[in-house]
Design an enzyme around this catalytic site. Structure first.
Site, mmCIF file in Angstrom:
data_model
loop_
_atom_site.group_PDB
_atom_site.id
_atom_site.type_symbol
_atom_site.label_atom_id
_atom_site.label_comp_id
_atom_site.label_asym_id
_atom_site.label_seq_id
_atom_site.Cartn_x
_atom_site.Cartn_y
_atom_site.Cartn_z
ATOM 1 N N TYR A 36 102.712 87.752 104.330
ATOM 2 C CA TYR A 36 103.603 86.775 103.687
ATOM 3 C C TYR A 36 104.922 86.640 104.437
ATOM 4 O O TYR A 36 105.521 85.572 104.483
ATOM 5 C CB TYR A 36 103.920 87.217 102.248
ATOM 6 C CG TYR A 36 103.039 86.613 101.195
ATOM 7 C CD1 TYR A 36 101.667 86.834 101.213
ATOM 8 C CD2 TYR A 36 103.573 85.842 100.166
ATOM 9 C CE1 TYR A 36 100.859 86.299 100.231
ATOM 10 C CE2 TYR A 36 102.767 85.300 99.182
ATOM 11 C CZ TYR A 36 101.410 85.532 99.223
ATOM 12 O OH TYR A 36 100.621 85.006 98.241
ATOM 13 N N ASP A 44 97.897 88.992 95.610
ATOM 14 C CA ASP A 44 97.991 87.611 95.138
ATOM 15 C C ASP A 44 96.637 87.149 94.626
ATOM 16 O O ASP A 44 96.514 86.593 93.538
ATOM 17 C CB ASP A 44 98.465 86.709 96.288
ATOM 18 C CG ASP A 44 98.540 85.258 95.872
ATOM 19 O OD1 ASP A 44 99.094 84.988 94.788
ATOM 20 O OD2 ASP A 44 98.032 84.391 96.624
ATOM 21 N N ASP A 78 95.096 86.950 90.308
ATOM 22 C CA ASP A 78 94.549 85.769 89.622
ATOM 23 C C ASP A 78 93.177 86.099 89.037
ATOM 24 O O ASP A 78 92.838 85.676 87.935
ATOM 25 C CB ASP A 78 94.414 84.578 90.582
ATOM 26 C CG ASP A 78 95.656 83.690 90.586
ATOM 27 O OD1 ASP A 78 96.752 84.197 90.299
ATOM 28 O OD2 ASP A 78 95.528 82.480 90.881
#
Ligand code: IPM
Ligand code: MG
Length: 354
Positions: free
Chosen positions: A136, A245, A249
């Site tokens: 990231y 990440d 979810d």
């Protein structure tokens, strides 16, 4: 008096934030709120998704209550002006390297999960995601003409995945502490990636300080599978930014709706940013149908982790359990025989249940 920066952002952000503020206000706590624009709305007003004044406001606040950012209409902007930069920039500016994403399956909502009820009922899993490193933020990154390999001379994009040992150590300590007396699963891709080998070696080293915790390593592809196969076998899962990440979810969906999940991002000082795990949902924005519970539960996490107001946090969490037991549901978690309510009605129900 504690100062809270209130950054509602885009899409459904403002409507769910209004409900969280309603709940916090009803508790009559010594809190002072200051609102500011971030994300697409800040870009529209000031030409930048994260104006410098907002970073200053966040830094001098005791905590940041964040809504959501992002809208299709900004997808073609250059990356540094996209709404998502607001959240990435705040994580970096405040050094929020810890991301706690609990996935709790409330008994009333087991039917809303896409998995069989027996697999998810009673699920109480904590995902600890490293939030300021990895691919990231790793440099170098960019676009260039490929210098070598089979596609030399072609245009290419590149990012850098990297983790320093102390960076893994500090998130490891957070995860081991959260997993005291329980089972910790560390997720990596050590069969392929050097970064992951450093991650794994560091986890093993730190584990020696925590004999009370059983540590298991899992490759990320297998972890994705185990999360839908037997999620209740996992108490705490720790992983890097990118894998976290994706897996967060997935973990969220086990609970029935991502609309229920709160999250906390913390730095070394315990200062934090609290946001729902879901996004800005521009497709349903402004319709007063969004589920405000993740935002309300994020406010509870804020009281607990950054403000030392545990009792008030528990009051909010109990009120949420109560409205679910009373049958109130927004559209995303509706089931037969429930009382279908709007976003603001759900906020009112929580206030009434406090
Ligand atoms: C999240 C989001 C963000 C992330 C986006 C909005 C940059 O997906 O918080 O999980 O990738 O971290
Ligand atoms: Mg995400």
């Amino acid at each position: 008096m504690k100062k809270i920066a209130v950054l509602a952002g885009d899409g459904i952000g403002p409507e769910i934030m209004a409900q969280a503020l309603k709940v916090l206000t009803a508790l009559k706590l010594p809190l002072e709120f200051e609102e500011a624009l971030v994300g697409g709305v800040a870009y529209a007003a000031f030409g930048h998704p994260l104006p410098a004044e907002v970073v200053e406001l966040a830094k001098k606040s005791d905590a940041v209550l964040f809504g959501a950012v992002g809208d299709f209409k900004y997808d073609s902007l250059p990356r540094h002006l996209r709404p998502e930069q607001a959240i990435l920039g705040l994580r970096k500016a405040l050094g929020l390297f810890v991301n706690l994403r609990p996935a709790i399956c409330y008994p009333e909502l087991t039917a809303a999960s896409s998995l069989k009820p027996e697999l998810v009922s009673g699920l109480d899993l904590l995902l600890v995601r490293e939030l300021t490193g990895d691919v990231y933020f790793g440099q170098p990154r960019g676009k260039r003409i490929s210098p070598d390999g089979a596609f030399a001379g072609a245009e290419e994009g590149f990012d850098t995945m990297r983790y320093a040992v102390p960076e893994v150590e500090r998130i490891a300590h957070v995860a081991f502490k959260a997993a005291m007396g329980k089972h910790l699963v560390s997720v990596d891709k050590a069969n392929v990636l050097e970064t992951s080998q450093v991650w794994r070696d560091t986890m093993i080293k730190v584990s020696k300080e925590y004999p009370e915790v059983t540590l298991e390593h899992m490759y990320v592809d297998n972890a994705a599978m185990q999360l839908v196969k037997a999620p209740k076998k996992i108490d705490v899962m720790v992983t890097g930014n990118l894998f976290g990440d994706i897996l967060s979810d997935e973990a969220a969906m086990l609970t029935g709706s991502i609309g229920m999940l709160a999250s906390a991002a913390l730095n070394e000082k315990g200062q934090g940013l609290f946001e729902p795990s879901h996004g800005s949902a521009p497709d349903i924005a402004g319709k007063n149908i969004a589920n405000p519970l993740a935002q309300i539960l994020s406010a509870a996490m804020m009281l607990r982790y950054s403000l030392g107001m545990e009792e008030a946090a528990v009051r909010i969490e109990n009120a949420v359990k109560k409205v679910l037991a009373q049958g109130y549901r927004t559209g995303d978690i509706r089931s037969e025989g429930c009382k279908l309510v709007s976003c603001s009605e759900m906020g009112d129900a929580v206030v009434a249940a406090l």
